[in-house]
Design an enzyme around this catalytic site. Structure first.
Site, PDB file in Angstrom:
ATOM      1  CG  HIS A 183     -15.735   1.427   2.731  1.00 36.43           C
ATOM      2  ND1 HIS A 183     -16.569   2.516   3.344  1.00 36.43           N
ATOM      3  CD2 HIS A 183     -16.461   0.876   1.720  1.00 36.43           C
ATOM      4  CE1 HIS A 183     -17.666   2.458   2.524  1.00 36.43           C
ATOM      5  NE2 HIS A 183     -17.675   1.360   1.544  1.00 36.43           N
ATOM      6  CB  SER A 313      13.687   7.592  12.941  1.00 35.05           C
ATOM      7  OG  SER A 313      13.816   7.507  14.532  1.00 35.05           O
ATOM      8  CD  GLU A 326       6.136  11.369   5.850  1.00 35.87           C
ATOM      9  OE1 GLU A 326       5.898  10.441   6.272  1.00 35.87           O
ATOM     10  OE2 GLU A 326       7.327  12.032   5.806  1.00 35.87           O
TER      11      GLU A 326
END
Length: 461
Positions: A183, A313, A326
């Protein structure tokens, strides 16, 4: 007439075609009719289409249905198509006639043009190149041939490479204990090796699932011709063409068990797509776990550092992102979407023919291609090179209040829960609080609360 075009003829009349094009009127009509996406049929499909035409000409020659000189000219031209020498001559959009007739005639016309030039005599696209065939069996057969080749040559080796990379990483990290999570919350310890072996089992099972579909995928519709009855094909055509394709590719192609099923449905490709989707789900899970483990480096989990591949970035200097996981996650999403398309396309078998064959070919081949490439990328550019932040792992592990679970058989669940809450509230290691709140000695507690001892069991890794 302009010098850059020539006139071609088909059963519907005359049509201008680019002067340098190897295709004829039927291909040009499809180019004119379907200016939809700019997406053309995949390289693997064109390869398979060329191989089918090569094999068909050989069978018709051997059956004395086609003169040897014409057959050999067709075979040479078809192999050139299969080898990718004329891909620019296949301009038809994926979103075309649902049977793929336009793509079949594209191949027939290009091969006939090349064979005519080589032979110095006319070779007809229908009467010679398409002898004993229909678009309705050529296109389903080409889908199966191309998918078999793409899976065998590209995807299965890539999955095997990923599995071996994971297994090697698991061996390196077999003694590195860390906090397990359920969880997304702290749970009992595991080793990183066990975690990696869980991933490796996913990819190995994915390899087995995909490989299991190849046996059914090797059954070819070729020989069923227009509706499955085999009209205009020699009775031995289906067996002989499968044998030629098997000899050329090393894959045990055979005639489909039932031509009516093979023409009217794409159930086998839908099955394969389901297995590809399962592999995609596995890769998504692995990619997301890597992203979580790499998160930080200060405010996240920071358990590992993935290889730094590029600035992360355009505005935040020094930021490095988990770009490979990704990209793999996006590949997985695409494959899952392709499966939805293939599911819809698979049910488009209206009576004796499926009428979404080109989009079936495009989507299943794209899924195979990008899954294979992404698997190797994940192995080589993320898993093989990540490093472990041992200090971060140890700090979290020894302060994990869930370690008290190991004391349950000795002190009971209720007492254990109280110690866990106290340790969490005070921000102290569970060992320190348990020593204060129980009658157990320090040595006994260290033995019971040894994180590595808690990881023994399950599958070794």
């Amino acid at each position: 007439m302009a010098a850059d075009v020539r006139v071609e003829r088909d059963s519907m009349g005359e049509l201008e075609v680019p002067a340098t094009a190897l295709w004829g009127a039927q291909t040009q009509r499809a180019v004119n009719n379907f200016p939809i996406s700019g997406l053309t049929m995949p390289r693997q499909f064109i390869r398979a289409l060329g191989l089918v035409k090569w094999a068909a000409a050989g069978v018709n020659r051997d059956l004395n249905l086609l003169p040897a000189d014409i057959a050999e000219a067709i075979r040479a031209a078809a192999l050139a198509v299969a080898n990718g020498e004329h891909d620019a001559q296949f301009p038809i959009d994926v979103f075309q006639t649902g049977s793929g007739t336009s793509s079949n005639m594209n191949a027939n016309e290009v091969i006939a043009h090349l064979a005519s030039a080589a032979l110095g005599a006319p070779v007809h696209p229908n009467d010679h190149v398409n002898m004993g065939q229909s678009s309705n069996d050529v296109i389903p057969s080409s889908i199966h041939v191309s998918a078999c080749l793409a899976v065998a040559e590209h995807l299965l080796p890539a999955l095997e490479h990923l599995t071996k990379t994971l297994e090697a990483k698991a061996a390196d990290l077999k003694d590195v204990a860390k906090t397990g999570r359920t969880h997304l919350m702290d749970a009992m310890p595991v080793t990183m090796g066990q975690e990696m072996m869980g991933w490796a089992m996913q990819t190995r099972a994915g390899h087995q699932r995909v490989a299991s579909a190849l046996m059914r995928l090797a059954g070819l519709a070729q020989g069923g011709t227009a509706v499955g009855t085999g009209i205009n094909a020699h009775p031995e055509f289906s067996v002989r063409i499968a044998a030629q394709l098997a000899e050329q590719t090393g894959i045990a192609f055979r005639p489909a068990d039932n031509f009516f099923e093979a023409l009217s449905s794409q159930d086998t490709v839908v099955e394969l797509s389901g297995q590809l989707k399962t592999v995609a789900v596995s890769l998504m899970k692995i990619a997301n776990d890597l992203r979580w483990m790499n998160s930080g480096p200060l405010a996240g989990l920071g358990e590992i550092a993935l290889p730094a591949l590029q600035p992360g970035s355009s505005i935040m200097p020094g930021k490095v992102n988990p770009v490979i996981p990704e990209a793999v996650a996006m590949v997985a999403a695409q494959v899952i979407g392709n499966d939805a398309t293939l599911t819809v396309a698979g049910q488009a078998g209206n009576f004796q023919l499926n009428v979404m064959l080109p989009v079936v070919a495009y989507n299943v081949l794209q899924s195979i291609e990008i899954l294979g490439t992404a698997s190797r990328l994940l192995a080589d550019s993320a898993i093989a090179g990540f490093t472990v932040n041992q200090e971060r792992l140890d700090a979290a592990l020894h302060r994990n209040p869930i370690l008290v679970t190991a004391l349950n058989p000795v002190i009971g669940y209720e007492k254990g829960a109280a110690i866990a809450k106290q340790a969490y509230a005070e921000g102290k290691p569970i060992l320190e609080v348990a020593e204060r709140e129980t009658d157990l000695g320090a040595d006994e507690l260290r033995r019971l609360l040894d994180p590595k001892a808690m990881t023994r069991g399950g599958i070794k890794g």
